[in-house]
Structure formats: C-alpha cells, structure tokens
Design an enzyme around this catalytic site. Sequence first.
Site, PDB file in Angstrom:
ATOM      1  N   LYS A 123    -102.039  25.799 -40.679  1.00 24.55           N
ATOM      2  CA  LYS A 123    -103.125  26.114 -41.624  1.00 24.55           C
ATOM      3  C   LYS A 123    -103.087  25.139 -42.811  1.00 24.55           C
ATOM      4  O   LYS A 123    -102.709  23.985 -42.632  1.00 24.55           O
ATOM      5  CB  LYS A 123    -103.032  27.590 -42.045  1.00 24.55           C
ATOM      6  CG  LYS A 123    -103.035  28.527 -40.823  1.00 24.55           C
ATOM      7  CD  LYS A 123    -103.250  29.976 -41.164  1.00 24.55           C
ATOM      8  CE  LYS A 123    -103.215  30.814 -39.894  1.00 24.55           C
ATOM      9  NZ  LYS A 123    -103.426  32.231 -40.148  1.00 24.55           N
ATOM     10  N   GLU A 159    -110.595  32.358 -39.584  1.00 20.55           N
ATOM     11  CA  GLU A 159    -110.702  31.903 -40.978  1.00 20.55           C
ATOM     12  C   GLU A 159    -111.859  30.917 -41.124  1.00 20.55           C
ATOM     13  O   GLU A 159    -112.533  30.889 -42.152  1.00 20.55           O
ATOM     14  CB  GLU A 159    -109.364  31.288 -41.424  1.00 20.55           C
ATOM     15  CG  GLU A 159    -108.307  32.384 -41.617  1.00 20.55           C
ATOM     16  CD  GLU A 159    -106.876  31.961 -41.328  1.00 20.55           C
ATOM     17  OE1 GLU A 159    -106.588  30.748 -41.256  1.00 20.55           O
ATOM     18  OE2 GLU A 159    -106.022  32.869 -41.171  1.00 20.55           O
ATOM     19  N   GLU A 194    -106.939  36.537 -31.179  1.00 16.56           N
ATOM     20  CA  GLU A 194    -106.301  36.829 -32.461  1.00 16.56           C
ATOM     21  C   GLU A 194    -107.064  37.943 -33.180  1.00 16.56           C
ATOM     22  O   GLU A 194    -108.060  37.665 -33.871  1.00 16.56           O
ATOM     23  CB  GLU A 194    -106.293  35.583 -33.351  1.00 16.56           C
ATOM     24  CG  GLU A 194    -105.557  34.400 -32.774  1.00 16.56           C
ATOM     25  CD  GLU A 194    -105.082  33.432 -33.860  1.00 16.56           C
ATOM     26  OE1 GLU A 194    -103.882  33.178 -33.902  1.00 16.56           O
ATOM     27  OE2 GLU A 194    -105.904  32.968 -34.662  1.00 16.56           O
ATOM     28  N   SER A 207     -99.440  37.727 -36.395  1.00 13.39           N
ATOM     29  CA  SER A 207     -98.105  38.210 -36.784  1.00 13.39           C
ATOM     30  C   SER A 207     -97.074  38.122 -35.658  1.00 13.39           C
ATOM     31  O   SER A 207     -96.214  39.001 -35.542  1.00 13.39           O
ATOM     32  CB  SER A 207     -98.201  39.642 -37.345  1.00 13.39           C
ATOM     33  OG  SER A 207     -98.987  39.653 -38.515  1.00 13.39           O
ATOM     34  N   HIS A 215    -111.356  29.460 -35.194  1.00 18.09           N
ATOM     35  CA  HIS A 215    -110.404  30.381 -35.835  1.00 18.09           C
ATOM     36  C   HIS A 215    -111.181  31.331 -36.739  1.00 18.09           C
ATOM     37  O   HIS A 215    -112.163  30.948 -37.368  1.00 18.09           O
ATOM     38  CB  HIS A 215    -109.373  29.573 -36.637  1.00 18.09           C
ATOM     39  CG  HIS A 215    -108.198  30.406 -37.039  1.00 18.09           C
ATOM     40  ND1 HIS A 215    -108.257  31.297 -38.089  1.00 18.09           N
ATOM     41  CD2 HIS A 215    -106.951  30.516 -36.513  1.00 18.09           C
ATOM     42  CE1 HIS A 215    -107.080  31.914 -38.191  1.00 18.09           C
ATOM     43  NE2 HIS A 215    -106.276  31.459 -37.241  1.00 18.09           N
ATOM     44  N   GLY A 262    -101.589  37.493 -40.363  1.00 16.87           N
ATOM     45  CA  GLY A 262    -100.966  37.426 -41.686  1.00 16.87           C
ATOM     46  C   GLY A 262    -100.648  38.778 -42.302  1.00 16.87           C
ATOM     47  O   GLY A 262    -100.362  38.864 -43.494  1.00 16.87           O
ATOM     48  N   ASN A 320     -99.829  27.032 -35.829  1.00 20.09           N
ATOM     49  CA  ASN A 320    -100.981  26.670 -36.656  1.00 20.09           C
ATOM     50  C   ASN A 320    -100.495  26.642 -38.104  1.00 20.09           C
ATOM     51  O   ASN A 320    -100.256  27.688 -38.697  1.00 20.09           O
ATOM     52  CB  ASN A 320    -102.091  27.718 -36.461  1.00 20.09           C
ATOM     53  CG  ASN A 320    -103.298  27.458 -37.345  1.00 20.09           C
ATOM     54  OD1 ASN A 320    -103.347  26.454 -38.059  1.00 20.09           O
ATOM     55  ND2 ASN A 320    -104.262  28.373 -37.305  1.00 20.09           N
TER      56      ASN A 320
END
Length: 262
Positions: free
Chosen positions: A12, A104, A174, A220, A102, A180, A10
Amino acid sequence: MSRKPIIAGNWKMNLLQEDAKSLFMGIATFAENFSKDQLPEIVIAPTFLSIPAVESMRCDKCRPLIATASQNCHWENSGAYTGEVSVEMIKDAGCSYVIIGHSERRQYFSETDEMINKKAKAILAGGLIPIICCGETLEQRESGVTDEHIASQIRAALKGLSEDEIAKSAIAYEPIWAIGTGKSCDATEANRVIAMIRNVVKEVSSSKAADSIRILYGGSVKPSTIEEQMSKSDIDGALIGGASLKADSFNEIIEKTMKVAV
Ligand code: 13P
C-alpha cells in the site's frame, strides 16, 4: 487440479525507498534458502516509486523467486493522463503482476467495474497478470447480498476476456470489513465465497478457466491464520497488507504456506 499458491504482499502507501529495499532483502534472504518448486509464488507490491529501488536489489538467485507487482495501472499505453502509469511502464520497471480493483481504490478513487475491466484487458495484452480484487462491505454482508455483489464484480471484471486470459489471471477476495481490522473472515466462509467465485468463472468462461485461475483470500491474514486458510480446498493464496510490511511475519506466512499447500 493443483494450483500453485500465491503469497502476495500489498505494501500500500507505506515504506520509503530504503525501507522498501530492506524489506525486500529480508524476504529475498529467506526465499533463497529454498528452490522455486518448494516456494509458493511470492509477489510483492511496493509503491510505484519503490519498484525501481526494489528491482535494483535483485540478484540472479532471487530473481526467479520473488515477483513484483504494481498496485494500480492505467489502461492506455501513453498519453495525456497526468499522474497515471501505463502497463508498458510497469512492465519496463520489472513487474509481472498488477493489482487492480482494490477496495481502497474503488472507495477513495472512484474506480468502477468498467475501469477495472479495461485495466484487466490492458494488463493481459501487455503480457502481465492481473490480480483482480473484489469484496463486500459489512452492510452488504449483513443484508445478505454478498454473493450477488461479488458475482457482479467478477462478471464485470472478466467481460470480454478469453479463456486463456482468465485462466492465467488471479482474483483476490477481500471482504472490506476484514481489511486492516485484525478480524479475518472465518476460513470456511472465505472458502465458500471463493468456491462461489470459481463457479462464476466457470459460468462466464469454462471449467478449464475456473480450475486454473488462482483465487486468493485477503483481509487481516497473519501467521496465525494462514495455515487454516491455506488448508481450504478453494483458497489458492493470500493478499496481505499489514503482515507483509515486516519480513518476519511475511516470511512466516510463506513458510507455513509451504507446509500446508505447496
Ligand atoms: P490487511 O492484511 O492489512 O488486512 O490488508 C489486506 C489488504 O487490503 C491487502 O490488499
């Protein structure tokens, strides 16, 4: 039953078109050393603008080895939805997967479970495969509601889908606190949550759907974590952010996956 692993990058909101093309070429050059059967299913998810750039680099040899995903979609085919991109357009650009839900997007763009369900239906109706993301916050984990939160995200996302549609879909677990942060979820715990998700799939659909659906881990993932993750019974691949932005680390993840799980 054996499920073909998916290693998905991904990207992003990263990489200008030339950088996206170079990264794609770095992955393609590596993948071309192998046959489709030797490789996991490799998926890359560039920005909408870099999808055509990446697709323009495809040669006949790498075409079947690397699939492209978009990072989002709208559920309507066309119309007055300023700033949105439909499944038909994503398919037209050469994609076969769409990442939806996702964290985010849920967090910064207020995506709801209901919207994610509409997107999943539109993606499947358009002949593409959704990668449906789910995951808990650190607060939810610490207060002991991880399983019920994830189960409710999955039930909502899969609502109204047929057994066949669910069987061909993918889910990415996730944990938000692992994205991250450099702090991957312990592989045994990730496997436990993923097995729990598989049970939810069985409960809302069937054993066949639960046995077929690929459930990935994300958060990660690095070359140093992938072997342990891929050696777990229920983890069918990885959705990778940071480590997918360099061909070296992404290719190393693919290579290690091939040793353990393909
Ligand atoms: P990182 O691999 O950078 O933690 O990102 C994971 C992710 O969000 C993939 O969708």
